[in-house]
Write a protein that holds these residues in place. Structure first.
Motif, short mmCIF file in Angstrom:
data_model
loop_
_atom_site.label_atom_id
_atom_site.label_comp_id
_atom_site.label_asym_id
_atom_site.label_seq_id
_atom_site.Cartn_x
_atom_site.Cartn_y
_atom_site.Cartn_z
N VAL A 10 0.85 -1.20 0.00
CA VAL A 10 0.00 0.00 0.00
C VAL A 10 0.89 1.25 0.00
N ASN A 11 0.26 2.39 -0.18
CA ASN A 11 1.01 3.64 -0.26
C ASN A 11 1.68 3.99 1.07
N THR A 12 2.84 4.60 0.96
CA THR A 12 3.53 5.12 2.15
C THR A 12 3.97 6.55 1.85
N PRO A 13 2.99 7.48 1.85
CA PRO A 13 3.31 8.85 1.44
C PRO A 13 4.28 9.55 2.39
N THR A 14 4.93 10.57 1.88
CA THR A 14 5.77 11.42 2.74
C THR A 14 4.84 12.29 3.57
N ALA A 36 7.68 16.26 8.85
CA ALA A 36 7.00 16.70 7.62
C ALA A 36 8.02 16.92 6.51
N GLY A 37 7.67 16.47 5.30
CA GLY A 37 8.56 16.67 4.15
C GLY A 37 9.62 15.60 4.00
N LYS A 38 9.72 14.68 4.96
CA LYS A 38 10.71 13.61 4.80
C LYS A 38 10.28 12.26 5.37
N ALA A 39 9.66 12.26 6.56
CA ALA A 39 9.29 10.97 7.16
C ALA A 39 8.13 10.33 6.42
N ALA A 40 8.06 9.00 6.47
CA ALA A 40 6.95 8.31 5.81
C ALA A 40 5.73 8.27 6.72
N ASP A 41 4.58 8.45 6.09
CA ASP A 41 3.31 8.37 6.81
C ASP A 41 2.84 6.92 6.70
N LEU A 42 2.77 6.24 7.82
CA LEU A 42 2.45 4.81 7.78
C LEU A 42 0.97 4.51 8.02
N THR A 43 0.13 5.54 7.85
CA THR A 43 -1.30 5.35 8.09
C THR A 43 -1.87 4.13 7.38
N TYR A 44 -1.57 4.00 6.09
CA TYR A 44 -2.19 2.91 5.32
C TYR A 44 -1.60 1.57 5.71
N TRP A 45 -0.32 1.57 6.03
CA TRP A 45 0.34 0.34 6.47
C TRP A 45 -0.25 -0.13 7.79
N GLU A 46 -0.40 0.82 8.70
CA GLU A 46 -0.94 0.45 10.00
C GLU A 46 -2.38 -0.05 9.85
N GLY A 47 -3.14 0.62 8.97
CA GLY A 47 -4.51 0.18 8.70
C GLY A 47 -4.52 -1.25 8.19
N ALA A 48 -3.58 -1.54 7.28
CA ALA A 48 -3.50 -2.90 6.72
C ALA A 48 -3.17 -3.90 7.84
#
Ligand code: UDX
Ligand code: UDX
Length: 478
Positions: free
Chosen positions: A85-89, A96-108
């Motif tokens: 799944v996506n792992t947006p910045t 902000a601007g560099k770290a990955a947002d793991l929202t979708y991963w955690e949801g999965a």
């Protein structure tokens, strides 16, 4: 054995299609929250353009390859679950601007935990920051009701490149599987290795510990991107001194320690991975106090931004320092040839830069849809990596036209900018295009794919990246 893959994107779709093709004894189901995407995977108009993919899908689909939106059912039944799944910045908050947002991963992970009644191997396929497996492991274990269910997490990074995905999947340089140093961890590695061993020689299946595998993915992309930024830096020096970057690249590439690949100077690298992975790498370095290491790698991204900006400045400078109200034809919007993917494509920054100076961009790309182009040119930075991001209001779009015909795109234009190295551009009748353009007619070749001598014969003023400058252009720059 049953495999499920969450995320039917550029990575999940082709990878699972290849697994299904090569392992007729395994049932493979790719699931996604996006119904339209799943519908497209079940049709002959696939949601992504990738040479050779349709044939692979057609052979396996309905036999042991399935695409579905019923995530719970298929994840619940699977022995191995790939997560792609996506792992947006992150765009706000810490990192902000560099770290990955793991929202979708955690949801999965939460979903996997909630539907699991048997033990599972969970495989990280999306690019994730180092130590994600640790965090995901905690989510999985704490959210599963059944104490007898065991989760083994593996890192199995994808190294395929778009446009050549099928070849890369069929004959990979290597497959990397990282797992825990425990008995069950090693067993899980073996299980996944068996899947790949259906078609990949054993010596190409590498194993590592989890952190090494996660870090290897970021490092591989950082090294590749670094080569491009290095040659792009030299391209600027070539222009300033009269050297030819292709000759320099060829000369250094024959050194077997350097090697000839990935030395094409360009208007900049794009794609979903390079910039994001480097930013992730930098963020990891910063969080462990390695500022100098982070700064070193940031420079690869800065050089890429500089290259795109430099290109825009060349265009504007050459055209007498004004592009206001001038039509500029943009040939190619995808981040490389043979894909319709536009994520982080240099064309976005180049078009925005030209439009900011008043230009009217008329864009032609053989694979990218107008909707995609409008979305990209109106979306804020990093938005592309969220599922279903939409087009927003932007004055940018008033100055963007998308053409399905390259000749019409150049009609009445002052310049053509080549931003993607599509093969078809080399075959165009440039003499005929020249007739239709405003004079002096300019060509800015951001990929160095055209026959520059011939274009000059026709009458074009040509700028080729990293090559000795035309007399005409020198006057503008001296
Ligand atoms: C790659 C990388 O692996 C990933 O790290 C990066 O963030 C995006 O690029 P890729 O397959 O190319 O992955 O991404 P994309 O084509 O966007 O596919 C991701 C899919 O996951 C989408 O189809 C999206 O709808 C789906 N998804 C996302 C889910 O099914 N569930 C979610 O919760 C989130
Ligand atoms: C990359 C990695 O190659 C792949 O291993 C990983 O799994 C995902 O990220 P991808 O982004 O699909 O693959 O394409 P790649 O061929 O690596 O090109 C990336 C960008 O670099 C493109 O914009 C391309 O045009 C550019 N590039 C590549 C150059 O500018 N010059 C080169 O010499 C090579």
């Amino acid at each position: 054995m049953k495999i499920a893959c969450i995320g039917a994107g550029y990575v999940g779709g082709p990878t699972m299609a290849m697994v299904a093709l090569k392992c007729p004894d395994i049932e493979v189901v790719v699931v996604d929250i996006n119904e339209e995407r799943i519908k497209a995977w079940n049709s002959d108009k696939l949601p992504i353009y990738e040479p050779g993919l349709l044939e692979v899908v057609q052979e396996a689909r309905g036999r042991n390859l399935f695409f579905s939106t019923d995530t719970k059912k298929h994840v619940g039944e699977a022995d191995i679950i790939f997560v792609s799944v996506n792992t947006p910045t992150k765009t706000h908050g810490i990192g902000a601007g560099k770290a990955a947002d793991l929202t979708y991963w955690e949801g999965a992970a939460r979903l996997i935990a909630s539907v699991s009644t048997s033990s599972k191997i969970v495989v990280e396929k999306s690019t994730v920051p180092v130590k994600t497996a640790e965090a995901i492991g905690k989510v999985l274990r704490r959210n599963c009701q059944d104490p007898n269910v065991n989760f083994e997490i593996l890192s199995n990074p994808e190294f395929l490149a778009e446009g050549t995905a099928i070849e890369d999947l069929q004959h990979p340089d290597r497959v990397l599987i990282g797992g825990a140093d425990t008995e069950s961890g090693q067993k899980a590695i073996k299980t996944l290795a068996e899947v790949y061993a259906h078609w990949i020689p054993r010596e190409r299946i590498l194993t590592a510990n989890l952190w090494s595998a996660e870090l290897a993915k970021l490092t591989a992309n950082a090294f590749l991107a670094q080569r491009i930024s290095s040659i792009n830096a030299i391209s600027a020096l070539c222009e300033a001194t009269g050297a030819d970057v292709s000759q320099v690249a060829h000369a250094i590439g024959t050194d077997s320690r350097i090697g000839p690949k990935f030395l094409n100077a360009s208007v900049g690298f794009g794609g979903s991975c390079f910039q994001k992975d480097i930013l992730n790498l930098c963020y990891v370095c910063e969080t462990v106090g390695l500022k100098e290491v982070a700064d070193y790698w940031y420079q690869v991204v800065s050089m890429n931004d500089y290259q795109k900006q430099r290109f825009v400045e060349r265009v504007i400078g050459a055209m007498f320092n004004t592009v206001s109200q001038k039509k500029i034809a943009i040939y190619g919007f995808a981040f490389k040839k043979d894909t319709g993917d536009t994520r982080e494509t240099p064309a976005i920054d180049v078009c925005k830069g030209l439009i900011r100076d008043g230009a009217k961009c008329c864009i032609y790309d053989p694979e990218v849809t107008p909707e995609q182009i409008f979305r990209d040119l109106s979306a804020p930075k990093f938005e592309w990596d969220r599922p279903n991001y939409s087009r927003s209001q932007s004055h940018m779009l008033e100055n963007v036209q998308v053409q399905s015909d390259p000749i019409a795109a150049a009609d009445g234009a002052h310049a053509i900018c080549v931003l993607t190295e599509w093969d078809e551009f080399k075959k165009y009748d440039f003499a005929a295009l020249y007739e239709k353009m405003v004079k002096p007619a300019f060509i800015f070749d951001g990929r160095n794919i055209l026959d520059h001598a011939k274009l000059r014969e026709i009458g074009f003023i040509v700028y080729a990246l990293g090559k000795p400058l035309d007399q005409f252009l020198q006057k503008n720059y001296s």
